[in-house]
Design an enzyme around this catalytic site. Structure first.
Site, PDB file in Angstrom:
ATOM      1  CB  CYS A   1      20.671  62.654  29.413  1.00 20.76           C
ATOM      2  SG  CYS A   1      20.878  62.949  31.192  1.00 20.76           S
TER       3      CYS A   1
ATOM      4  CB  CYS B   1      20.845  59.547  33.776  1.00 22.25           C
ATOM      5  SG  CYS B   1      19.333  59.788  32.828  1.00 22.25           S
TER       6      CYS B   1
ATOM      7  CB  CYS C   1      22.403  63.626  34.444  1.00 24.42           C
ATOM      8  SG  CYS C   1      20.730  63.068  34.821  1.00 24.42           S
TER       9      CYS C   1
ATOM     10  CE  LYS D   1      15.324  66.050  33.989  1.00 21.40           C
ATOM     11  NZ  LYS D   1      16.220  65.196  33.196  1.00 21.40           N
TER      12      LYS D   1
ATOM     13  NE  ARG E   1      14.852  59.630  37.923  1.00 23.33           N
ATOM     14  CZ  ARG E   1      15.014  60.535  38.874  1.00 23.33           C
ATOM     15  NH1 ARG E   1      15.076  60.148  40.144  1.00 23.33           N
ATOM     16  NH2 ARG E   1      15.139  61.804  38.568  1.00 23.33           N
TER      17      ARG E   1
ATOM     18  NE  ARG F   1      17.984  61.787  37.439  1.00 25.97           N
ATOM     19  CZ  ARG F   1      18.700  60.679  37.261  1.00 25.97           C
ATOM     20  NH1 ARG F   1      19.970  60.651  37.621  1.00 25.97           N
ATOM     21  NH2 ARG F   1      18.153  59.601  36.762  1.00 25.97           N
TER      22      ARG F   1
ATOM     23  CE  LYS G   1      11.929  65.178  32.257  1.00 25.96           C
ATOM     24  NZ  LYS G   1      13.226  64.745  31.911  1.00 25.96           N
TER      25      LYS G   1
ATOM     26  CB  SER H   1       7.206  58.261  33.033  1.00 25.34           C
ATOM     27  OG  SER H   1       7.986  58.754  34.120  1.00 25.34           O
TER      28      SER H   1
ATOM     29  CE1 TYR I   1       7.361  58.191  27.556  1.00 22.82           C
ATOM     30  CE2 TYR I   1       6.456  59.694  29.209  1.00 22.82           C
ATOM     31  CZ  TYR I   1       7.543  59.093  28.605  1.00 22.82           C
ATOM     32  OH  TYR I   1       8.805  59.393  29.036  1.00 22.82           O
TER      33      TYR I   1
HETATM   34  C1  PBG Z   1      17.005  62.294  31.930  1.00 21.79           C
HETATM   35  C2  PBG Z   1      15.557  62.273  31.675  1.00 21.79           C
HETATM   36  C3  PBG Z   1      14.570  61.894  32.563  1.00 21.79           C
HETATM   37  C4  PBG Z   1      13.367  62.018  31.890  1.00 21.79           C
HETATM   38  C5  PBG Z   1      13.643  62.464  30.611  1.00 21.79           C
HETATM   39  N1  PBG Z   1      15.006  62.642  30.501  1.00 21.79           N
HETATM   40  C6  PBG Z   1      14.619  61.332  33.931  1.00 21.79           C
HETATM   41  C7  PBG Z   1      15.335  61.949  35.022  1.00 21.79           C
HETATM   42  O1  PBG Z   1      15.741  63.107  35.037  1.00 21.79           O
HETATM   43  O2  PBG Z   1      15.505  61.180  35.980  1.00 21.79           O
HETATM   44  C8  PBG Z   1      12.027  61.713  32.480  1.00 21.79           C
HETATM   45  C9  PBG Z   1      10.907  61.613  31.545  1.00 21.79           C
HETATM   46  C10 PBG Z   1       9.707  60.962  32.098  1.00 21.79           C
HETATM   47  O3  PBG Z   1       9.559  60.763  33.320  1.00 21.79           O
HETATM   48  O4  PBG Z   1       8.844  60.635  31.288  1.00 21.79           O
HETATM   49  N2  PBG Z   1      17.736  61.848  30.855  1.00 21.79           N
END
Ligand code: PBG
Length: 324
Positions: free
Chosen positions: A120, A122, A130, A196, A206, A218, A249, A275, A314
């Site tokens: 990615c 971002c 992204c 996603k 983030r 996004r 996700k 997360s 995690y």
């Molecule tokens: C983008 C990406 C994100 C996550 C994984 N890959 C964040 C987003 O889209 O802002 C989030 C994973 C998480 O929250 O644990 N590269």
């Protein structure tokens, strides 16, 4: 009158019988452990909203990867925090970039560990989007595809076992597949973040990756949480373009999507327990409101029951310890 429940109750009372009829299992072999890697010598930077998870310099990432191996966790997923960010996200496809260096170091120390890389922009762009942003403020899909492919190739060249594009640009799986093939990486699988959602549960990530968009959000390239059919269409498109596994996700608010994507594609499905889902349980457990171990095991078992073959979490190392 003998109710069938009476006999069920007997089954539930005996641990052995319970195991015999259990429909879903959760073992370390189903888990993928995500790691944040930063450039630095011997550094560990705590992530405030994710107790127990740090940004790791490469030596510590190698160490934690070793712990995962020792605990029977088969795979890690790497995110990079570059030394500097720019509008082109050049750190993403730098052959000496943080993820490329980390992959080499981890594979050298732990050749049998499956190393998956997040693909990615971002984490690498100064604006936090992204993809590459045009003068009109919109993300330029096609220019971004070129750079994503370059990024994936650099990860494969460093030794990544699989690449996981999470950008949600249109046509990215096809672009990655054809360019990986052309550059001699025909055997590198693509694990696509197919479904996603534009989710509030990415908040702590983030902070960890310092990737909050500096303007806008996004929602033009991530999905509306209200939509389910669209998730299936996205998944089927990725399958057509050559995805080998699919990611849904976040996980817990989207178990119906996990189930439907599995039914619709029959590909291996990974659910990303993100997360914010981690932070919620950690915070509630720290306050004494929840039993951490019991809630995590229940949540992850639920994700598996919904149809996920793989859980990206995690909590992976804790779970593997609890299950020992
Ligand atoms: C983008 C990406 C994100 C996550 C994984 N890959 C964040 C987003 O889209 O802002 C989030 C994973 C998480 O929250 O644990 N590269």
């Amino acid at each position: 009158m003998a109710f069938p429940q009476t006999r069920l109750r007997r089954l539930r009372k005996s641990a052995v019988l319970r195991d015999l009829v259990r429909e879903t299992d959760l073992t370390p072999r189903h888990l993928v452990y995500p790691m944040f890697v930063e450039l630095g010598t011997d550094s560990r930077t705590p992530i405030e909203a994710m107790p127990g998870i740090d940004r790791l310099s490469i030596n510590h990432a190698v160490e934690e990867a070793g712990e995962a191996v020792a605990l029977g966790i088969p795979a890690v997923l790497l995110f990079g925090i570059p030394a500097h960010k720019d509008a082109q996200g050049s750190g993403a496809y730098d052959e000496e970039g943080v993820v490329q260096l980390a992959v080499r170091a981890i594979k050298e120390a732990h050749p049998d560990l499956v190393v998956i890389t997040d693909v990615c922009m971002c984490e690498y762009t100064s604006h936090g989007h992204c993809g590459i942003v045009r003068d009109d403020g919109q993300v330029d899909n096609d220019v971004t595809l070129e750079l994503l492919a370059k990024t994936a190739i650099s990860h494969a060249a460093a030794g990544a076992d699989a690449v996981a594009p999470s950008d949600m640009m249109d046509g990215r799986v096809g672009a990655l597949r054809s360019q990986l093939d052309a550059e001699g990486h025909k055997e590198t699988p693509i694990i696509s973040y197919a479904s996603k959602y534009a989710s509030a549960f990415y908040g702590p990530f983030r902070e960890a990756a310092d990737s909050t968009p500096q303007f806008g959000d996004r929602r033009s390239y991530q999905m509306d949480p209200a939509n389910a059919d669209e998730a299936i269409r996205e998944a089927l498109l990725d399958v057509e373009e050559g995805a080998d596994m699919l990611i849904v996700k976040p996980a817990l608010p989207y178990l119906d999507i996990v189930h439907r994507v599995k039914e619709a594609t029959r590909l291996p499905i990974a659910a990303y327990n993100v997360s914010g889902e981690y932070a919620m349980i950690k915070a509630a457990a720290a306050a004494g409101y929840l039993d951490e171990r019991a809630s995590v095991l229940e949540a992850l078992t639920g994700i598996r029951r919904a149809g996920a073959d793989i859980v990206i979490t995690y909590h992976a190392k804790d779970v593997a310890r609890w299950l020992q």
